[in-house]
Design a protein around this motif. Structure first.
Motif, mmCIF file in Angstrom:
data_model
loop_
_atom_site.group_PDB
_atom_site.id
_atom_site.type_symbol
_atom_site.label_atom_id
_atom_site.label_comp_id
_atom_site.label_asym_id
_atom_site.label_seq_id
_atom_site.Cartn_x
_atom_site.Cartn_y
_atom_site.Cartn_z
ATOM 1 N N GLN A 132 1.244 13.740 -10.130
ATOM 2 C CA GLN A 132 0.531 14.926 -9.652
ATOM 3 C C GLN A 132 1.481 16.099 -9.482
ATOM 4 N N LEU A 133 2.666 15.814 -8.943
ATOM 5 C CA LEU A 133 3.618 16.908 -8.741
ATOM 6 C C LEU A 133 4.147 17.416 -10.071
ATOM 7 N N ARG A 134 4.318 16.508 -11.023
ATOM 8 C CA ARG A 134 4.768 16.937 -12.345
ATOM 9 C C ARG A 134 3.758 17.875 -12.979
ATOM 10 N N ASP A 135 2.479 17.523 -12.874
ATOM 11 C CA ASP A 135 1.430 18.398 -13.416
ATOM 12 C C ASP A 135 1.478 19.758 -12.740
ATOM 13 N N LEU A 136 1.675 19.710 -11.447
ATOM 14 C CA LEU A 136 1.721 20.952 -10.677
ATOM 15 C C LEU A 136 2.887 21.829 -11.118
ATOM 16 N N LEU A 137 4.040 21.204 -11.359
ATOM 17 C CA LEU A 137 5.225 21.960 -11.775
ATOM 18 C C LEU A 137 5.011 22.646 -13.115
ATOM 19 N N ALA A 138 4.094 22.102 -13.902
ATOM 20 C CA ALA A 138 3.809 22.701 -15.204
ATOM 21 C C ALA A 138 2.703 23.746 -15.123
ATOM 22 N N SER A 139 2.155 23.937 -13.921
ATOM 23 C CA SER A 139 1.007 24.844 -13.785
ATOM 24 C C SER A 139 1.403 26.175 -13.160
ATOM 25 N N ASP A 140 0.377 26.984 -12.829
ATOM 26 C CA ASP A 140 0.603 28.291 -12.201
ATOM 27 C C ASP A 140 0.204 28.304 -10.744
ATOM 28 N N ASP A 141 -0.032 27.139 -10.192
ATOM 29 C CA ASP A 141 -0.537 27.047 -8.818
ATOM 30 C C ASP A 141 0.339 27.823 -7.839
ATOM 31 N N TRP A 160 0.833 -1.211 0.000
ATOM 32 C CA TRP A 160 0.000 0.000 0.000
ATOM 33 C C TRP A 160 0.865 1.258 0.000
ATOM 34 N N GLU A 161 2.037 1.169 0.626
ATOM 35 C CA GLU A 161 2.919 2.336 0.657
ATOM 36 C C GLU A 161 3.482 2.600 -0.730
ATOM 37 N N ARG A 162 3.902 1.531 -1.395
ATOM 38 C CA ARG A 162 4.478 1.709 -2.724
ATOM 39 C C ARG A 162 3.411 2.222 -3.686
ATOM 40 N N ASP A 163 2.199 1.701 -3.531
ATOM 41 C CA ASP A 163 1.106 2.165 -4.402
ATOM 42 C C ASP A 163 0.804 3.634 -4.142
ATOM 43 N N LEU A 164 0.860 4.022 -2.887
ATOM 44 C CA LEU A 164 0.619 5.429 -2.548
ATOM 45 C C LEU A 164 1.681 6.308 -3.198
ATOM 46 N N LEU A 165 2.931 5.909 -3.054
ATOM 47 C CA LEU A 165 4.015 6.691 -3.649
ATOM 48 C C LEU A 165 3.875 6.736 -5.167
ATOM 49 N N ARG A 221 14.090 18.923 -9.678
ATOM 50 C CA ARG A 221 12.911 18.298 -9.068
ATOM 51 C C ARG A 221 12.341 17.197 -9.946
ATOM 52 N N LEU A 222 12.275 17.469 -11.243
ATOM 53 C CA LEU A 222 11.744 16.463 -12.165
ATOM 54 C C LEU A 222 12.644 15.226 -12.165
ATOM 55 N N SER A 223 13.930 15.452 -12.065
ATOM 56 C CA SER A 223 14.877 14.346 -12.054
ATOM 57 C C SER A 223 14.695 13.476 -10.808
ATOM 58 N N SER A 224 14.488 14.092 -9.646
ATOM 59 C CA SER A 224 14.240 13.323 -8.415
ATOM 60 C C SER A 224 12.949 12.523 -8.535
ATOM 61 N N LEU A 225 11.922 13.143 -9.082
ATOM 62 C CA LEU A 225 10.641 12.439 -9.259
ATOM 63 C C LEU A 225 10.810 11.239 -10.178
ATOM 64 N N ALA A 226 11.596 11.407 -11.238
ATOM 65 C CA ALA A 226 11.813 10.324 -12.194
ATOM 66 C C ALA A 226 12.500 9.137 -11.518
ATOM 67 N N VAL A 227 13.475 9.432 -10.661
ATOM 68 C CA VAL A 227 14.164 8.340 -9.964
ATOM 69 C C VAL A 227 13.201 7.633 -9.004
ATOM 70 N N ALA A 237 22.643 7.470 -4.300
ATOM 71 C CA ALA A 237 22.084 8.486 -5.201
ATOM 72 C C ALA A 237 20.568 8.324 -5.324
ATOM 73 N N GLN A 238 20.114 7.084 -5.395
ATOM 74 C CA GLN A 238 18.678 6.833 -5.535
ATOM 75 C C GLN A 238 17.915 7.240 -4.272
ATOM 76 N N LEU A 239 18.457 6.872 -3.126
ATOM 77 C CA LEU A 239 17.755 7.233 -1.883
ATOM 78 C C LEU A 239 17.769 8.750 -1.668
ATOM 79 N N THR A 240 18.868 9.383 -2.081
ATOM 80 C CA THR A 240 18.933 10.846 -2.009
ATOM 81 C C THR A 240 17.858 11.466 -2.895
ATOM 82 N N ALA A 241 17.617 10.875 -4.057
ATOM 83 C CA ALA A 241 16.545 11.365 -4.934
ATOM 84 C C ALA A 241 15.182 11.164 -4.272
ATOM 85 N N TRP A 242 14.988 10.034 -3.604
ATOM 86 C CA TRP A 242 13.741 9.807 -2.843
ATOM 87 C C TRP A 242 13.553 10.936 -1.828
ATOM 88 N N MET A 243 14.645 11.256 -1.117
ATOM 89 C CA MET A 243 14.584 12.304 -0.102
ATOM 90 C C MET A 243 14.159 13.634 -0.726
#
Lengths: 101, 156
Positions: free
Chosen positions: B35-44, B24-29, B77-83, B96-102
């Motif tokens: 959603q964050l990617r969409d937000l980064l492309a918006s004016d929110d 359930w945690e992995r599915d949540l993540l 930010r996009l790079s961290s999300l991708a990882v 490096a991967q866990l740092t991207a998670w962080m």
């Protein structure tokens, strides 16, 4: 025959250097501000990671941010300070820079 | 406490990290990076927390800073999300991967926390409060972030 010209040239070059040195000599300080979201452990970790501070020093700075609202985390020339601010922004910290009088 | 026994994310002796999250945690993540990617492309306006000012008193220099750095900050930010997305189901991560998670978790917390207008004192929210689901997610992400930071800190 070359002496006079050389002397004049030296005087002309020296003045701009003087002015530039005065401008860039005043250091900039980098401030991290408190915010309600970043975890204390995270802020401490970021300060260790970005600036190579010991855990003790990073913890002390973090506690200053937390209790006093802000702390100076680094200082230097403008370009260096801006880079520090950028790296802090990359990590989601609220950082600004200023040049105290 | 020092060795993080029982912690879901732990540093191993060989210097990488074991990740012991439930399905359930992995599915949540899994549901979050898009959603964050969409937000980064918006004016929110909640986005502005991700792009704070560098100069408080110098508007010109600040405009220049923002103009020059915004793309780099977004790309990072996009790079961290991708990882995060690519390694969501992994049971082992490298530094490096866990740092991207962080980084990704922190960005998510910043945006969500800004939207919810959280304060430092807020420990819980009433069930009936419309902010309750968002706050539950925010709390969970905080707990996970704490676990990640403890694991990465043990390497320093």
């Amino acid at each position: 025959m070359t002496d006079t010209k050389t002397a004049e040239a030296e005087v002309e070059v020296a003045e701009p250097e003087q002015e530039t040195r005065l401008e860039t000599d005043r250091p900039w300080i980098v401030i991290v501000w408190n915010d309600p979201i970043n975890l204390m452990s995270y802020v401490t970790f970021v300060l260790q990671k970005l600036f190579g501070y010991s855990r003790e020093k990073a913890t002390k700075l973090m506690l200053d941010v937390h209790h006093k609202g802000r702390a100076v985390v680094s200082s230097g020339a403008r370009e260096k300070a801006e880079m520090d601010v950028f790296r802090l922004h990359e990590h989601g910290l609220w950082a600004t820079m200023e040049q105290p009088d | 406490m020092a060795f993080g026994f029982g912690a879901k994310i732990r540093r191993t002796r060989s210097g990488d990290y074991t990740v012991d999250l439930e399905t359930w945690e992995r599915d949540l993540l899994r549901s979050l990076p898009g959603q964050l990617r969409d937000l980064l492309a918006s004016d929110d306006p909640a986005l502005e927390r991700l792009f704070p000012p560098a100069y408080l008193d110098d508007h010109e220099r600040n405009d220049e800073y923002r103009r020059l750095m915004r793309t780099d900050l977004t790309d990072h930010r996009l790079s961290s999300l991708a990882v995060l997305e690519a390694t969501l189901d992994e049971k082992r991560l490298d530094d490096a991967q866990l740092t991207a998670w962080m980084g990704a978790l922190n960005d998510l917390r910043l945006v969500l926390g800004t939207r919810l207008e959280v304060s430092e004192e807020m420990l819980e929210v009433d069930e009936d409060d419309p902010r309750a689901p968002g706050f539950a997610l925010y709390s969970y992400l905080g707990y996970l972030q704490e676990t990640v930071v403890q694991a990465l800190s043990s390497a320093l």
